[in-house]
Design an enzyme around this catalytic site. Structure first.
Site, PDB file in Angstrom:
ATOM      1  N   LYS A 103     104.049 -29.878  66.719  1.00  0.00           N
ATOM      2  CA  LYS A 103     103.526 -31.033  67.469  1.00  0.00           C
ATOM      3  C   LYS A 103     104.389 -32.265  67.218  1.00  0.00           C
ATOM      4  O   LYS A 103     104.760 -32.976  68.147  1.00  0.00           O
ATOM      5  CB  LYS A 103     102.079 -31.309  67.032  1.00  0.00           C
ATOM      6  N   ASN A 104     104.714 -32.516  65.950  1.00  0.00           N
ATOM      7  CA  ASN A 104     105.403 -33.765  65.619  1.00  0.00           C
ATOM      8  C   ASN A 104     106.885 -33.744  65.994  1.00  0.00           C
ATOM      9  O   ASN A 104     107.537 -34.789  65.972  1.00  0.00           O
ATOM     10  CB  ASN A 104     105.213 -34.106  64.136  1.00  0.00           C
ATOM     11  N   CYS A 132      93.920 -46.804  62.691  1.00  0.00           N
ATOM     12  CA  CYS A 132      93.969 -45.348  62.608  1.00  0.00           C
ATOM     13  C   CYS A 132      93.123 -44.935  61.408  1.00  0.00           C
ATOM     14  O   CYS A 132      93.099 -45.643  60.393  1.00  0.00           O
ATOM     15  CB  CYS A 132      95.435 -44.946  62.433  1.00  0.00           C
ATOM     16  N   ARG A 148      98.713 -48.506  60.154  1.00  0.00           N
ATOM     17  CA  ARG A 148      99.966 -47.869  60.601  1.00  0.00           C
ATOM     18  C   ARG A 148     100.742 -48.872  61.453  1.00  0.00           C
ATOM     19  O   ARG A 148     100.740 -48.803  62.672  1.00  0.00           O
ATOM     20  CB  ARG A 148      99.674 -46.562  61.348  1.00  0.00           C
ATOM     21  N   ASP A 153     101.181 -34.826  55.121  1.00  0.00           N
ATOM     22  CA  ASP A 153     100.365 -34.060  56.072  1.00  0.00           C
ATOM     23  C   ASP A 153      99.847 -32.741  55.489  1.00  0.00           C
ATOM     24  O   ASP A 153      99.117 -32.010  56.172  1.00  0.00           O
ATOM     25  CB  ASP A 153     101.160 -33.793  57.364  1.00  0.00           C
ATOM     26  N   ARG A 194      93.555 -31.675  67.468  1.00  0.00           N
ATOM     27  CA  ARG A 194      94.730 -32.508  67.772  1.00  0.00           C
ATOM     28  C   ARG A 194      96.016 -31.925  67.196  1.00  0.00           C
ATOM     29  O   ARG A 194      97.101 -32.267  67.642  1.00  0.00           O
ATOM     30  CB  ARG A 194      94.553 -33.907  67.195  1.00  0.00           C
TER      31      ARG A 194
HETATM   32  N1  EPU Z   1     105.240 -47.938  58.327  1.00  0.00           N
HETATM   33  C1  EPU Z   1     105.481 -49.282  58.250  1.00  0.00           C
HETATM   34  N2  EPU Z   1     106.037 -49.917  59.347  1.00  0.00           N
HETATM   35  C2  EPU Z   1     106.370 -49.225  60.475  1.00  0.00           C
HETATM   36  C3  EPU Z   1     106.133 -47.845  60.541  1.00  0.00           C
HETATM   37  C4  EPU Z   1     105.562 -47.215  59.435  1.00  0.00           C
HETATM   38  O1  EPU Z   1     105.193 -49.922  57.242  1.00  0.00           O
HETATM   39  O2  EPU Z   1     106.872 -49.856  61.422  1.00  0.00           O
HETATM   40  C5  EPU Z   1     104.627 -47.246  57.169  1.00  0.00           C
HETATM   41  C6  EPU Z   1     103.343 -46.501  57.553  1.00  0.00           C
HETATM   42  O3  EPU Z   1     102.220 -47.346  57.497  1.00  0.00           O
HETATM   43  C7  EPU Z   1     103.297 -45.398  56.528  1.00  0.00           C
HETATM   44  C8  EPU Z   1     104.767 -45.061  56.321  1.00  0.00           C
HETATM   45  O4  EPU Z   1     105.499 -46.204  56.779  1.00  0.00           O
HETATM   46  O5  EPU Z   1     102.780 -45.881  55.299  1.00  0.00           O
HETATM   47  C9  EPU Z   1     105.240 -43.837  57.068  1.00  0.00           C
HETATM   48  O6  EPU Z   1     104.855 -43.935  58.440  1.00  0.00           O
HETATM   49  P1  EPU Z   1     105.710 -43.287  59.603  1.00  0.00           P
HETATM   50  O7  EPU Z   1     106.143 -44.354  60.563  1.00  0.00           O
HETATM   51  O8  EPU Z   1     106.781 -42.445  59.018  1.00  0.00           O
HETATM   52  O9  EPU Z   1     104.653 -42.386  60.341  1.00  0.00           O
HETATM   53  P2  EPU Z   1     104.694 -41.990  61.857  1.00  0.00           P
HETATM   54  O10 EPU Z   1     106.094 -41.824  62.274  1.00  0.00           O
HETATM   55  O11 EPU Z   1     103.828 -42.898  62.654  1.00  0.00           O
HETATM   56  C10 EPU Z   1     104.686 -39.385  61.548  1.00  0.00           C
HETATM   57  C11 EPU Z   1     103.749 -38.261  61.850  1.00  0.00           C
HETATM   58  C12 EPU Z   1     102.549 -38.324  60.931  1.00  0.00           C
HETATM   59  C13 EPU Z   1     103.039 -38.241  59.481  1.00  0.00           C
HETATM   60  C14 EPU Z   1     104.045 -39.371  59.218  1.00  0.00           C
HETATM   61  C15 EPU Z   1     104.648 -39.333  57.828  1.00  0.00           C
HETATM   62  C16 EPU Z   1     104.052 -37.876  64.222  1.00  0.00           C
HETATM   63  C17 EPU Z   1     103.497 -37.920  65.597  1.00  0.00           C
HETATM   64  N3  EPU Z   1     103.303 -38.360  63.244  1.00  0.00           N
HETATM   65  O12 EPU Z   1     103.959 -40.583  61.804  1.00  0.00           O
HETATM   66  O13 EPU Z   1     101.781 -37.161  61.216  1.00  0.00           O
HETATM   67  O14 EPU Z   1     101.958 -38.370  58.596  1.00  0.00           O
HETATM   68  O15 EPU Z   1     105.113 -39.313  60.183  1.00  0.00           O
HETATM   69  O16 EPU Z   1     105.279 -38.115  57.603  1.00  0.00           O
HETATM   70  O17 EPU Z   1     105.149 -37.393  64.015  1.00  0.00           O
HETATM   71  C18 EPU Z   1      99.866 -35.829  61.302  1.00  0.00           C
HETATM   72  O18 EPU Z   1     100.523 -35.008  61.971  1.00  0.00           O
HETATM   73  O19 EPU Z   1      98.751 -35.567  60.773  1.00  0.00           O
HETATM   74  C19 EPU Z   1     100.422 -37.165  61.100  1.00  0.00           C
HETATM   75  C20 EPU Z   1      99.672 -38.239  60.792  1.00  0.00           C
END
Ligand code: EPU
Length: 430
Positions: free
Chosen positions: A22-23, A116, A121, A314, A406
């Site tokens: 998915k991701n 969230c 996030r 995750d 999801r």
């Molecule tokens: N963060 C910031 N600023 C930003 C973006 C992120 O401070 O602009 C922080 C977040 O709050 C968090 C950390 O950085 O503490 C990591 O967040 P990240 O941006 O890497 O998460 P994401 O890209 O939004 C993806 C996956 C998540 C997974 C995370 C971490 C997808 C669609 N989602 O989210 O997947 O937990 O990377 O590996 O790819 C799940 O599948 O259950 C899920 C939540």
């Protein structure tokens, strides 16, 4: 509303094939916005989020053809640039369209995602990265509006207080492939899903190297073409199924298992007494066949979630369920989302002994879990409850499993095929 009923205590045996990720699929579908021709992605798990992404791409002027797990996307109206709030609030990953739209169409308007369940996030790193490439960023009526007549290559730093950002790196990468000159993405996310998007962009004609490391080099190109590609297997689904085998003391073979993407998790599972045996060393380590079996009594372990290649956040909840049955005290620390513990009170209702202090939970192993009615509150926490239910004595009823749906494609069907007593039913309005 759908619910799950599980009668625990059955040992799982048999063979399953791991679905597409998915991701990886979500940013890959969004990256199709960059192509001048049709992009075909195969093995797309048709979950709520991926279906919503295909709807969003239609809103954004693409024709989207879905044939089973194969999705073909082609841009027909490039004037559409708005990802509205009613889609973004149902699918946070809508933010993946920001970089591709900016690069392909010079402007993107994507509603700011709200809160969230697993904690704050923010998206500041996405925006800062796009700004570094020359975009202007404004907030208009709750929408992030990014514009650039021309993107220029530069050095972009993607690190933040909780490590790098996965989708933020994908966004900056998608913008940089069309920027003029060279971009160096420093402190880039090393997650395999980001490396997959880089490979996809390269197949489309982009000039990228260093994906999978903290420094990605990109040299901008004028256009990108259509491609046909298979989505990589889902490492979190694979890890969840491995825990399902382990928690039931089963003997399960998993095909297309991305062992190479799960090194930290497999190290911790092995320390706990879970054996993951590859059956054919000639198969690629990112899609191989493994058999999972377990020592009769698991040992307690320590783990801390970290950005890749560390232990994935995750899988934190699912492995916590397993450790509830280990012989002693385990310590679990969450460093990515310090509040990602919605499963803790529900596991406690099933007889687990869990002591939380801030981002750390001490898991005191118990002899057995006991079935109970519980409530799913987020995706991976729901999977943890299913796993606990498989091992628990008696019946577990899990409500609000739309969270589970999801991220897992018919998980109950897969587990039932391995011998689990699990069924979906209509659990009424709540
Ligand atoms: N963060 C910031 N600023 C930003 C973006 C992120 O401070 O602009 C922080 C977040 O709050 C968090 C950390 O950085 O503490 C990591 O967040 P990240 O941006 O890497 O998460 P994401 O890209 O939004 C993806 C996956 C998540 C997974 C995370 C971490 C997808 C669609 N989602 O989210 O997947 O937990 O990377 O590996 O790819 C799940 O599948 O259950 C899920 C939540």
């Amino acid at each position: 509303m759908d619910a799950l009923r599980i009668r625990g205590g059955r040992r799982l045996t048999g063979t399953l094939r791991v679905d597409g990720s998915k991701n990886a699929a979500l940013p890959a579908l969004a990256a199709a916005l960059l192509a001048d021709g049709p992009v075909t992605l195969r093995g797309v798990p048709m979950l709520e989020d991926t279906i919503n992404m295909t709807r969003l791409l239609s809103e954004l002027g693409c024709t989207v053809d879905v044939d089973g797990a194969t999705v073909t996307i082609e841009t027909t109206d490039p004037s559409r640039i708005h990802a509205p709030y009613d889609i973004v609030r149902t699918m946070r990953a809508s933010i993946c369209t920001l970089g591709p739209l900016l690069a392909a169409r010079g402007e993107a308007r994507v509603a700011m995602p709200g809160g969230c369940a697993i904690g704050d996030r923010p998206v500041d790193l996405h925006l800062r990265g796009l700004q570094a490439l020359g975009a202007t960023v404004t907030l208009e009526s709750g929408d992030m509006v990014v514009r650039a007549d021309k993107l220029r290559g530069t050095t972009v730093f993607m690190g933040g207080p909780f490590g790098s950002t996965v989708l933020g790196t994908a966004n900056v990468l998608c913008a940089a492939v069309r920027a003029e000159g060279e971009t160096i993405i420093e402190s880039a996310a090393c997650e395999p899903e980001v490396a997959f998007v880089a490979k996809m962009l390269r197949a489309m004609g982009a000039d990228i190297s260093g994906e999978g490391t903290p420094r990605i080099h990109v040299r901008g190109v004028d256009s990108l073409s259509g491609i046909d590609m298979e989505i990589m297997p889902d490492r979190i689904v694979a890890g969840t199924l491995a825990v399902a085998a382990a928690i039931t003391n089963g003997d399960v073979t998993l095909e297309r298992f991305p062992a190479d993407h799960l090194v930290a998790a497999l190290d911790r599972l092995s320390e706990a007494g879970v054996h993951v045996q590859r059956s054919d060393e000639s198969e690629p380590a990112d899609a191989c066949t493994v058999t999972i079996s377990t020592d009769r009594r698991l040992k307690p372990i320590l783990f801390t979630t970290q950005p890749h290649p560390g232990f994935p956040t995750d899988l934190q909840a699912q492995v916590m369920s397993l450790l509830c049955l280990a012989d002693g005290n385990s310590i679990v620390t969450e460093k990515i989302y310090p509040d990602r513990f919605l499963h803790v009170p529900e596991l406690t209702r099933m007889g687990a002994t869990l002591i939380r202090q801030g981002p750390t939970v001490v898991v005191q192993g118990v002899d057995e879990l006991i079935g109970a009615p519980v409530m799913a509150s987020d995706l991976r926490g729901s999977a943890a409850l299913v796993l606990a239910g498989l091992a628990a004595r008696g019946e577990t009823l899990i409500r609000r499993i739309y969270h589970l749906d999801r991220g897992y494609l018919g998980l109950e069907r897969q587990l039932a095929s391995l011998g689990a007593a699990i069924e979906r039913f209509d659990g009424g309005p709540t």
